[in-house]
Design a protein around this motif. Structure first.
Motif, PDB file in Angstrom:
ATOM      1  N   VAL A   8      40.910   4.739  -3.454  1.00  0.00           N
ATOM      2  CA  VAL A   8      42.409   4.786  -3.322  1.00  0.00           C
ATOM      3  C   VAL A   8      42.790   3.402  -2.942  1.00  0.00           C
ATOM      4  N   GLY A   9      42.109   2.073  -3.427  1.00  0.00           N
ATOM      5  CA  GLY A   9      42.302   1.024  -2.924  1.00  0.00           C
ATOM      6  C   GLY A   9      42.595  -0.055  -4.265  1.00  0.00           C
ATOM      7  N   CYS A  10      42.195   0.491  -5.347  1.00  0.00           N
ATOM      8  CA  CYS A  10      41.956  -0.590  -6.390  1.00  0.00           C
ATOM      9  C   CYS A  10      43.458  -0.806  -7.026  1.00  0.00           C
ATOM     10  N   PRO A  11      43.823  -2.119  -7.201  1.00  0.00           N
ATOM     11  CA  PRO A  11      45.297  -2.153  -7.608  1.00  0.00           C
ATOM     12  C   PRO A  11      45.354  -2.768  -9.101  1.00  0.00           C
ATOM     13  N   SER A  12      44.362  -2.605  -9.857  1.00  0.00           N
ATOM     14  CA  SER A  12      44.697  -3.260 -11.326  1.00  0.00           C
ATOM     15  C   SER A  12      45.600  -2.409 -12.286  1.00  0.00           C
ATOM     16  N   ASP A  13      46.135  -2.897 -13.172  1.00  0.00           N
ATOM     17  CA  ASP A  13      47.242  -2.467 -14.012  1.00  0.00           C
ATOM     18  C   ASP A  13      46.511  -1.081 -14.477  1.00  0.00           C
TER      19      ASP A  13
ATOM     20  N   ARG B  72      44.187  -4.423   4.320  1.00  0.00           N
ATOM     21  CA  ARG B  72      45.283  -5.142   3.915  1.00  0.00           C
ATOM     22  C   ARG B  72      46.279  -4.274   2.939  1.00  0.00           C
ATOM     23  N   LYS B  73      47.557  -4.412   2.783  1.00  0.00           N
ATOM     24  CA  LYS B  73      48.099  -3.778   1.581  1.00  0.00           C
ATOM     25  C   LYS B  73      47.870  -4.264   0.463  1.00  0.00           C
ATOM     26  N   ALA B  74      48.085  -3.448  -0.534  1.00  0.00           N
ATOM     27  CA  ALA B  74      48.170  -3.917  -1.974  1.00  0.00           C
ATOM     28  C   ALA B  74      49.384  -3.884  -2.577  1.00  0.00           C
ATOM     29  N   TRP B  75      49.829  -4.926  -3.057  1.00  0.00           N
ATOM     30  CA  TRP B  75      51.119  -5.176  -3.582  1.00  0.00           C
ATOM     31  C   TRP B  75      51.010  -4.930  -5.172  1.00  0.00           C
ATOM     32  N   LEU B  76      51.394  -3.765  -5.692  1.00  0.00           N
ATOM     33  CA  LEU B  76      51.133  -3.461  -6.815  1.00  0.00           C
ATOM     34  C   LEU B  76      51.987  -4.173  -7.836  1.00  0.00           C
ATOM     35  N   ASN B  77      53.333  -4.751  -7.738  1.00  0.00           N
ATOM     36  CA  ASN B  77      53.932  -5.343  -8.588  1.00  0.00           C
ATOM     37  C   ASN B  77      53.953  -6.873  -8.135  1.00  0.00           C
ATOM     38  N   GLY B  78      53.458  -7.806  -9.208  1.00  0.00           N
ATOM     39  CA  GLY B  78      53.398  -9.079  -9.041  1.00  0.00           C
ATOM     40  C   GLY B  78      52.172  -9.885  -8.503  1.00  0.00           C
ATOM     41  N   LEU B  79      51.203  -9.112  -8.087  1.00  0.00           N
ATOM     42  CA  LEU B  79      49.839  -9.653  -7.735  1.00  0.00           C
ATOM     43  C   LEU B  79      48.767  -9.418  -8.760  1.00  0.00           C
ATOM     44  N   SER B  80      48.061 -10.152  -8.999  1.00  0.00           N
ATOM     45  CA  SER B  80      46.888  -9.643  -9.771  1.00  0.00           C
ATOM     46  C   SER B  80      45.668  -9.217  -8.875  1.00  0.00           C
ATOM     47  N   PRO B  81      45.000  -8.476  -9.345  1.00  0.00           N
ATOM     48  CA  PRO B  81      43.631  -7.694  -8.770  1.00  0.00           C
ATOM     49  C   PRO B  81      43.169  -8.877  -7.381  1.00  0.00           C
ATOM     50  N   LYS B  82      42.816  -9.809  -8.165  1.00  0.00           N
ATOM     51  CA  LYS B  82      42.271 -10.906  -7.493  1.00  0.00           C
ATOM     52  C   LYS B  82      43.229 -11.525  -6.194  1.00  0.00           C
ATOM     53  N   GLU B  83      44.475 -11.573  -6.577  1.00  0.00           N
ATOM     54  CA  GLU B  83      45.336 -11.938  -5.400  1.00  0.00           C
ATOM     55  C   GLU B  83      45.587 -11.066  -4.381  1.00  0.00           C
ATOM     56  N   ASN B  84      45.334  -9.875  -4.899  1.00  0.00           N
ATOM     57  CA  ASN B  84      45.401  -8.564  -3.894  1.00  0.00           C
ATOM     58  C   ASN B  84      44.285  -8.276  -2.957  1.00  0.00           C
ATOM     59  N   ARG B  85      43.343  -8.985  -3.070  1.00  0.00           N
ATOM     60  CA  ARG B  85      42.304  -9.371  -2.347  1.00  0.00           C
ATOM     61  C   ARG B  85      42.348 -10.459  -1.161  1.00  0.00           C
ATOM     62  N   ASP B  86      43.308 -11.230  -1.627  1.00  0.00           N
ATOM     63  CA  ASP B  86      43.414 -12.230  -0.589  1.00  0.00           C
ATOM     64  C   ASP B  86      44.908 -12.535  -0.029  1.00  0.00           C
ATOM     65  N   ILE B  87      45.813 -12.272  -0.690  1.00  0.00           N
ATOM     66  CA  ILE B  87      47.223 -12.804  -0.308  1.00  0.00           C
ATOM     67  C   ILE B  87      47.800 -11.841   0.707  1.00  0.00           C
ATOM     68  N   PRO B  88      47.940 -10.440   0.694  1.00  0.00           N
ATOM     69  CA  PRO B  88      48.798  -9.479   1.461  1.00  0.00           C
ATOM     70  C   PRO B  88      47.696  -9.702   2.867  1.00  0.00           C
ATOM     71  N   PRO B  89      48.481  -9.824   3.956  1.00  0.00           N
ATOM     72  CA  PRO B  89      47.539 -10.453   5.123  1.00  0.00           C
ATOM     73  C   PRO B  89      46.785  -9.298   5.583  1.00  0.00           C
ATOM     74  N   LEU B  90      45.775  -9.627   6.116  1.00  0.00           N
ATOM     75  CA  LEU B  90      44.879  -8.677   7.013  1.00  0.00           C
ATOM     76  C   LEU B  90      45.475  -8.349   8.244  1.00  0.00           C
ATOM     77  N   ASP B  91      45.133  -6.804   8.409  1.00  0.00           N
ATOM     78  CA  ASP B  91      45.508  -6.452   9.730  1.00  0.00           C
ATOM     79  C   ASP B  91      44.629  -5.374  10.141  1.00  0.00           C
ATOM     80  N   TYR B  92      43.418  -5.866  10.930  1.00  0.00           N
ATOM     81  CA  TYR B  92      42.515  -5.449  11.461  1.00  0.00           C
ATOM     82  C   TYR B  92      42.821  -4.200  12.789  1.00  0.00           C
ATOM     83  N   ASP B  93      43.980  -4.920  13.193  1.00  0.00           N
ATOM     84  CA  ASP B  93      44.333  -3.958  14.451  1.00  0.00           C
ATOM     85  C   ASP B  93      45.075  -2.487  14.206  1.00  0.00           C
TER      86      ASP B  93
END
Ligand SMILES: Cc1cc2nc3c(=O)[nH]c(=O)nc-3n(C[C@H](O)[C@H](O)[C@H](O)COP(=O)(O)O)c2cc1C
Length: 315
Positions: free
Chosen positions: A81-86, A156-177
């Protein structure tokens, strides 16, 4: 990890840690039900304990695929429930399911009913404009009520519009808390944290807050880190005292695979990051790249590559 890991990679990693749980890359229910099962699902007995990760959103199909996975001998079935690819979005599975917690709960319920092995879910903290405080709890509570045995959360969140799968592994900020809070809110449920964790020391720090840590890219790109997992995390000896010894122990498996027609490179491509900061690491890589890719390359190529490394990558 799709396109990166495969059964050969997992055999290699199993020579580095006996205790870490290994996961397959995501397989869609359609592939599992209708595809070449031996090719997609076959694995070597040494890979245990091993979890099969499924992608899908049809409870009946997921139950069927879970049954097939259990019959193949997998130790756990994990729902992605985490993979963001098209491709995944179009199929209505992966991260977009964060928006459909009731459907995910029904999927888990159907899989639980179908098999006796644990069913787990790997998710994000939310998608798009969801509030992670609400979205993660909604997903977690639903699947736990349906019998989910553990949650793996990519923090981290996945942003389904606008980010590639690779970007979705790096760009949305991590929130370990956010993941730590989930664990505190659901102390009875095993929570495993994932995302941006570079190594074993950092993993140990996370273990102060959660039950487990999943390493993705670090495990694949820097497999030498796995040599200290059994000692540092589980208080047991590593399977081999050095990376050289682990690679040499791969030789019978490699010979067996070559005899079946597997190309050497299909196995040794996973060894690129085996050595780190030891003399000869670059010569090892170069030898495998130049000689290991030749048609008909044999196990001697690996032996010669190992011989180029001056000192062991110790466990
Ligand atoms: C090439 C690649 C393929 C991936 N494929 C999968 C996959 O099949 N299933 C999955 O749950 N996560 C997949 N991921 C995501 C990782 O499992 C992990 O959640 C993500 O990379 C964040 O963790 P890390 O920072 O430790 O890598 C993949 C990541 C990469 C880099």
């Amino acid at each position: 990890m799709m396109d990166w890991t495969d059964r050969h990679c997992r055999v290699f990693h199993r020579h580095l840690t006996r205790r870490a749980l290994l996961y397959t890359e995501m397989l869609t229910t359609g592939a599992v039900i209708h595809g070449d099962r031996e090719r997609l699902l076959g694995f070597d007995a040494v890979e245990h304990p091993i979890a099969l990760q499924l992608g899908g959103s049809d409870p009946r199909e997921l139950a069927e695929a879970a049954r097939i996975g259990e019959a193949f001998g997998y130790d756990e079935i994990n729902l992605n429930v985490g993979c963001p690819s098209d491709r995944v979005k179009d199929g209505r599975f992966g991260a977009c399911l964060m928006a459909e917690p009731e459907l995910v709960a029904r999927c888990v319920e159907a899989m639980k009913r179908a098999v006796a092995i644990p069913i787990t879910v790997k998710c994000r903290i939310g998608i798009d404009d969801q509030d992670p405080e609400v979205a993660l709890d909604a997903l977690a509570r639903g699947v736990v009520a349906s019998g989910c045995d553990a949650l793996i959360v990519h923090a981290r969140k996945a942003w389904l519009n606008g980010l590639s799968p690779k970007e979705n592994r790096d760009i949305p900020p991590l929130d370990y808390d956010r993941v730590y809070r989930l664990k505190r809110a659901m102390p009875e449920v095993p929570v495993i944290i994932n995302g941006g964790i570079p190594g074993i020391e950092e993993a140990k720090a996370h273990l102060e807050h959660v039950d487990g840590v999943m390493l993705g890219r670090a495990a694949y790109q820097e497999p030498w880190r796995l040599l200290s997992v059994d000692r540092e995390i589980f208080g047991e000896a590593a399977p081999h005292g050095s990376m050289q010894a682990a690679l040499e122990a791969m030789m019978p498996y490699i010979e067996q695979q070559l005899a079946r027609g597997t190309r050497l490179h299909a196995i040794t491509r996973h060894f690129v990051g085996a050595f780190h900061a030891v003399p000869g690491a670059r010569a090892f890589r170069r030898h495998l790249a130049e000689q290991g890719t030749r048609l008909g390359a044999g196990g001697d190529v690996l032996s010669d590559a190992i011989a180029k490394v001056a000192f062991g990558q110790a466990a």
